[in-house]
Design a protein around this motif. Structure first.
Motif, PDB file in Angstrom:
ATOM      1  N   ARG A  17       0.834  -1.203   0.000  1.00 38.04           N
ATOM      2  CA  ARG A  17       0.000   0.000   0.000  1.00 38.04           C
ATOM      3  C   ARG A  17       0.867   1.251   0.000  1.00 38.04           C
ATOM      4  NH1 ARG A  17      -1.256   3.573   3.449  1.00 38.04           N
ATOM      5  NH2 ARG A  17      -0.414   2.448   5.220  1.00 38.04           N
ATOM      6  N   ILE A  18       1.930   1.259   0.804  1.00 38.50           N
ATOM      7  CA  ILE A  18       2.845   2.403   0.851  1.00 38.50           C
ATOM      8  C   ILE A  18       3.525   2.595  -0.506  1.00 38.50           C
ATOM      9  CG2 ILE A  18       5.044   3.209   1.831  1.00 38.50           C
ATOM     10  CD1 ILE A  18       4.129   1.933   4.495  1.00 38.50           C
ATOM     11  N   SER A  21       1.055   3.901  -3.132  1.00 39.26           N
ATOM     12  CA  SER A  21       0.677   5.304  -2.928  1.00 39.26           C
ATOM     13  C   SER A  21       1.788   6.244  -3.378  1.00 39.26           C
ATOM     14  CB  SER A  21       0.296   5.557  -1.472  1.00 39.26           C
ATOM     15  OG  SER A  21       1.390   5.351  -0.613  1.00 39.26           O
ATOM     16  N   TYR A  22       3.036   5.916  -3.099  1.00 36.34           N
ATOM     17  CA  TYR A  22       4.147   6.752  -3.549  1.00 36.34           C
ATOM     18  C   TYR A  22       4.323   6.686  -5.066  1.00 36.34           C
ATOM     19  CZ  TYR A  22       5.475   7.704   1.250  1.00 36.34           C
ATOM     20  OH  TYR A  22       5.487   8.119   2.566  1.00 36.34           O
ATOM     21  N   VAL A  24       1.885   6.322  -7.212  1.00 36.51           N
ATOM     22  CA  VAL A  24       0.820   7.155  -7.777  1.00 36.51           C
ATOM     23  C   VAL A  24       1.220   8.623  -7.729  1.00 36.51           C
ATOM     24  CG1 VAL A  24      -1.531   7.982  -7.363  1.00 36.51           C
ATOM     25  CG2 VAL A  24      -1.063   5.537  -7.372  1.00 36.51           C
ATOM     26  N   VAL A  25       1.771   9.060  -6.602  1.00 38.78           N
ATOM     27  CA  VAL A  25       2.221  10.454  -6.488  1.00 38.78           C
ATOM     28  C   VAL A  25       3.306  10.726  -7.521  1.00 38.78           C
ATOM     29  CG1 VAL A  25       3.398  12.124  -5.001  1.00 38.78           C
ATOM     30  CG2 VAL A  25       1.596  10.670  -4.065  1.00 38.78           C
ATOM     31  N   TYR A  71       9.546   7.623   1.792  1.00 41.55           N
ATOM     32  CA  TYR A  71       9.473   6.165   1.769  1.00 41.55           C
ATOM     33  C   TYR A  71      10.370   5.562   2.854  1.00 41.55           C
ATOM     34  CZ  TYR A  71       9.973   1.343   0.265  1.00 41.55           C
ATOM     35  OH  TYR A  71      10.010  -0.031   0.234  1.00 41.55           O
ATOM     36  N   SER A  74       8.628   6.117   6.126  1.00 47.66           N
ATOM     37  CA  SER A  74       7.457   5.241   6.215  1.00 47.66           C
ATOM     38  C   SER A  74       7.860   3.799   6.504  1.00 47.66           C
ATOM     39  CB  SER A  74       6.652   5.285   4.922  1.00 47.66           C
ATOM     40  OG  SER A  74       6.144   6.558   4.687  1.00 47.66           O
TER      41      SER A  74
END
Length: 86
Positions: A17-18, A21-22, A24-25, A71, A74
């Motif tokens: 998930r992390i 999400s990165y 996508v950004v 990242y 995280s």
């Protein structure tokens, strides 16, 4: 140190998930701001440059470097949460 199967699955699910999400950004900033929305962004001045040009040339690189730092932070937090840190 051993981790249970359920905990390992939860760790991997959060890890993916992390990462997604990165990614996508990163995609939105590099492809979206640098290519797709460049005409709209070029109407905005940014330090004497058009914003779309700035994103295509430098902004996406700055965002990418920021994503690397985010990242790492995280993943350190995730490792501590599941007690698999060094």
């Amino acid at each position: 140190m051993s981790i249970s199967r359920e905990s390992a699955d939860a760790y991997w699910k959060e890890n993916v998930r992390i990462i997604l999400s990165y990614l996508v950004v990163w995609f939105v900033v590099s492809y979206g701001c640098g290519i797709l929305f460049v005409e709209q962004l070029n109407s905005i001045p940014f330090f004497g440059f058009e914003l779309g040009f700035w994103f295509a040339q430098q902004g996406s690189i700055f965002v990418f470097c920021g994503l690397i730092v985010a990242y790492a932070i995280s993943m350190n937090n995730l490792d501590e949460k599941y007690d698999v840190h060094e």
